[in-house]
Design a protein around this motif. Structure first.
Motif, mmCIF file in Angstrom:
data_model
loop_
_atom_site.group_PDB
_atom_site.id
_atom_site.type_symbol
_atom_site.label_atom_id
_atom_site.label_comp_id
_atom_site.label_asym_id
_atom_site.label_seq_id
_atom_site.Cartn_x
_atom_site.Cartn_y
_atom_site.Cartn_z
ATOM 1 N N MET A 48 0.734 -1.226 -0.161
ATOM 2 C CA MET A 48 0.006 0.033 -0.010
ATOM 3 C C MET A 48 0.904 1.338 -0.056
ATOM 4 O O MET A 48 0.394 2.662 -0.159
ATOM 5 C CB MET A 48 -0.940 -0.057 1.087
ATOM 6 C CG MET A 48 -0.270 -0.105 2.654
ATOM 7 S SD MET A 48 -1.601 -0.274 3.941
ATOM 8 C CE MET A 48 -1.900 1.254 4.486
ATOM 9 N N GLY A 49 2.105 1.121 -0.001
ATOM 10 C CA GLY A 49 3.012 2.349 0.156
ATOM 11 C C GLY A 49 2.810 3.186 1.429
ATOM 12 O O GLY A 49 1.753 2.895 2.238
ATOM 13 N N ASN A 50 3.699 3.964 1.694
ATOM 14 C CA ASN A 50 3.567 4.799 2.788
ATOM 15 C C ASN A 50 4.638 6.102 2.680
ATOM 16 O O ASN A 50 5.829 5.930 2.611
ATOM 17 C CB ASN A 50 4.002 4.104 4.179
ATOM 18 C CG ASN A 50 3.639 4.847 5.551
ATOM 19 O OD1 ASN A 50 2.619 5.453 5.535
ATOM 20 N ND2 ASN A 50 4.122 4.505 6.514
ATOM 21 N N ALA A 51 3.922 7.260 3.018
ATOM 22 C CA ALA A 51 4.908 8.296 3.090
ATOM 23 C C ALA A 51 5.950 8.422 3.706
ATOM 24 O O ALA A 51 5.668 7.989 5.060
ATOM 25 C CB ALA A 51 4.011 9.810 3.170
ATOM 26 N N GLY A 52 7.139 8.639 3.539
ATOM 27 C CA GLY A 52 8.265 8.363 4.447
ATOM 28 C C GLY A 52 9.024 7.038 4.459
ATOM 29 O O GLY A 52 10.139 7.001 4.983
ATOM 30 N N GLN A 53 8.564 6.266 3.523
ATOM 31 C CA GLN A 53 8.972 5.104 3.622
ATOM 32 C C GLN A 53 9.186 4.410 2.163
ATOM 33 O O GLN A 53 8.956 3.244 1.800
ATOM 34 C CB GLN A 53 8.136 3.916 4.296
ATOM 35 C CG GLN A 53 7.876 4.074 6.028
ATOM 36 C CD GLN A 53 7.556 2.851 6.559
ATOM 37 O OE1 GLN A 53 6.523 2.388 6.459
ATOM 38 N NE2 GLN A 53 8.453 2.530 7.601
ATOM 39 N N SER A 54 9.656 5.368 1.410
ATOM 40 C CA SER A 54 9.650 4.890 -0.127
ATOM 41 C C SER A 54 10.633 3.875 -0.373
ATOM 42 O O SER A 54 10.489 2.957 -1.084
ATOM 43 C CB SER A 54 10.007 6.164 -1.039
ATOM 44 O OG SER A 54 11.216 6.772 -0.602
ATOM 45 N N ALA A 55 12.180 4.005 0.054
ATOM 46 C CA ALA A 55 12.784 2.908 0.163
ATOM 47 C C ALA A 55 12.498 1.570 0.526
ATOM 48 O O ALA A 55 12.624 0.355 -0.194
ATOM 49 C CB ALA A 55 14.073 3.400 0.798
ATOM 50 N N TYR A 56 11.903 1.739 1.778
ATOM 51 C CA TYR A 56 11.621 0.214 2.567
ATOM 52 C C TYR A 56 10.317 -0.169 1.599
ATOM 53 O O TYR A 56 10.325 -1.517 1.322
ATOM 54 C CB TYR A 56 11.034 0.728 3.834
ATOM 55 C CG TYR A 56 10.564 -0.371 4.733
ATOM 56 C CD1 TYR A 56 11.332 -1.403 5.328
ATOM 57 C CD2 TYR A 56 9.059 -0.510 4.928
ATOM 58 C CE1 TYR A 56 10.806 -2.380 6.054
ATOM 59 C CE2 TYR A 56 8.578 -1.418 5.638
ATOM 60 C CZ TYR A 56 9.370 -2.280 6.333
ATOM 61 O OH TYR A 56 8.904 -3.498 7.051
ATOM 62 N N SER A 57 9.430 0.510 1.117
ATOM 63 C CA SER A 57 8.307 -0.184 0.555
ATOM 64 C C SER A 57 8.972 -0.619 -0.944
ATOM 65 O O SER A 57 8.320 -1.675 -1.463
ATOM 66 C CB SER A 57 7.225 1.005 0.196
ATOM 67 O OG SER A 57 7.597 2.223 -0.654
ATOM 68 N N ALA A 58 9.919 0.049 -1.561
ATOM 69 C CA ALA A 58 10.413 -0.391 -2.884
ATOM 70 C C ALA A 58 10.807 -2.013 -2.640
ATOM 71 O O ALA A 58 10.751 -2.715 -3.505
ATOM 72 C CB ALA A 58 11.469 0.566 -3.319
ATOM 73 N N ALA A 59 11.876 -1.928 -1.488
ATOM 74 C CA ALA A 59 12.272 -3.093 -1.298
ATOM 75 C C ALA A 59 11.386 -4.253 -0.783
ATOM 76 O O ALA A 59 11.285 -5.334 -1.499
ATOM 77 C CB ALA A 59 13.340 -3.115 -0.046
ATOM 78 N N LYS A 60 10.219 -3.928 -0.179
ATOM 79 C CA LYS A 60 9.561 -4.867 0.133
ATOM 80 C C LYS A 60 8.417 -5.200 -1.012
ATOM 81 O O LYS A 60 8.028 -6.298 -0.841
ATOM 82 C CB LYS A 60 8.558 -4.430 1.502
ATOM 83 C CG LYS A 60 9.448 -4.326 2.703
ATOM 84 C CD LYS A 60 9.878 -5.565 3.077
ATOM 85 C CE LYS A 60 10.335 -5.550 4.559
ATOM 86 N NZ LYS A 60 10.883 -6.717 4.859
ATOM 87 N N ALA A 61 8.308 -4.422 -1.727
ATOM 88 C CA ALA A 61 7.472 -4.579 -3.052
ATOM 89 C C ALA A 61 8.228 -5.542 -4.011
ATOM 90 O O ALA A 61 7.731 -6.454 -4.770
ATOM 91 C CB ALA A 61 6.958 -3.250 -3.907
ATOM 92 N N GLY A 62 9.611 -5.247 -4.183
ATOM 93 C CA GLY A 62 10.390 -6.051 -4.942
ATOM 94 C C GLY A 62 10.389 -7.441 -4.521
ATOM 95 O O GLY A 62 10.341 -8.400 -5.363
ATOM 96 N N LEU A 63 10.274 -7.757 -3.243
ATOM 97 C CA LEU A 63 10.259 -9.066 -2.760
ATOM 98 C C LEU A 63 9.102 -9.909 -3.157
ATOM 99 O O LEU A 63 9.242 -11.010 -3.339
ATOM 100 C CB LEU A 63 10.111 -8.982 -1.173
ATOM 101 C CG LEU A 63 10.984 -10.008 -0.254
ATOM 102 C CD1 LEU A 63 12.162 -10.298 -0.859
ATOM 103 C CD2 LEU A 63 10.907 -9.305 1.249
#
Ligand SMILES: NC(=O)c1ccc[n+]([C@@H]2O[C@H](COP(=O)([O-])OP(=O)(O)OC[C@H]3O[C@@H](n4cnc5c(N)ncnc54)[C@H](OP(=O)(O)O)[C@@H]3O)[C@@H](O)[C@H]2O)c1
Length: 250
Positions: free
Chosen positions: A150-165
């Protein structure tokens, strides 16, 4: 052959604390010999091993940095050789988050996040599947995050990594299904661990308002689902993304 050698092997990355600790204890209670991985928290990982053995389970320390492909390859080669068996279960749980707005995202923080959260899981999966393919069996379980969905403001790198997984795991499921290897993703929501303890009360209340079940989960809520995916009860489930999130993302 020793008792531990007869038990199927389960490697839990980041098994020293939080969700990984609960997963390690649950898999040991379910009859696995658990390899408790850590990067820096050796003492905490040792305590997890001691708690497991004190209650009749079997486990050992398995320290390495998941962000180093050489360290990952060496460690998995070493433990599987020592036990004379491939990993039956790999849980890619190790993770970090370095929060901040995109405009202020430093290259080094982006690299660190992708190295641990995405590349670390890829390195471990690649190393584990060599033996799993030969055995024509294995269950790989990725601990992603609802933030990857779902994404989250302030967590773009983390969400990219977790979506990549998620994309990575779907590919692995397609590539290795015919060899008896399953791969699934769990996307936890808001779980009470050190990773979430620093949130302000306002942030916590904001999160809770969006969780239909209305409470923060315990690490054991994730561990219980890992145990199901690790067992043959889930033998027809692969390539799936399962939210353990109290309804935060539906
Ligand atoms: N807590 C939540 O609400 C939540 C929600 C969604 C997803 N998740 C995901 O669930 C997983 C576990 O989170 P948590 O809350 O239990 O986190 P945590 O309490 O901060 O624990 C993180 C674990 O990862 C390990 N780790 C970090 N970097 C590592 C590295 N380079 N190599 C090996 N191990 C490393 C740590 O070991 P050392 O201490 O030894 O470094 C520790 O055991 C993470 O992937 C996280 O993104 C958590």
């Amino acid at each position: 052959m020793s008792e531990t050698a007869k038990k199927p092997l389960a490697l839990v990355t980041g098994g020293s604390r939080g969700i990984g600790k609960a997963i390690s204890k649950k898999l040991a209670a379910d009859g696995f010999h658990v390899l408790v991985n850590f990067a820096s928290s050796e003492e905490k990982a040792r305590q997890v091993v001691e708690e497991i053995t004190a209650t009749g389970g079997s486990a050992e320390l398995c320290g390495f940095n998941v962000a180093s492909s050489t360290a990952v390859d060496e460690a998995i080669e070493r433990v599987t050789k020592a036990h004379g068996a491939p990993l039956a279960v790999l849980v890619n749980n190790a993770g970090i988050t370095i929060d901040g707005l995109l405009m202020r995202l430093k290259d080094e923080d982006l690299d660190k996040t992708l190295d641990v959260d995405l590349k670390g899981a890829i390195y471990c999966t690649r190393a584990a599947t060599r033996g799993m393919m030969r055995a024509r069996a294995g269950s790989i379980i990725q601990i992603s995050s609802v933030i990857g969905e779902m994404g989250n403001a302030g967590q773009s790198a983390y969400s990219a990594a977790k979506a990549g997984l998620i994309g990575f795991t779907k590919s692995v499921a397609k590539e290795l299904g015919s060899r008896g290897v399953r791969a699934n993703v769990i996307t936890p929501g808001f779980i009470a661990t050190e990773m979430t303890q620093d949130l302000t009360e306002a942030q916590k209340e904001g999160m809770l308002r969006n969780i239909p079940l209305g409470f923060v989960a315990e690490p054991e809520d994730v561990a219980n689902f890992v145990a199901f995916l690790a067992s043959s009860a889930s033998r027809y489930i692969t390539g799936q993304v399962i939210g353990v999130n109290g309804g935060l993302y539906i």
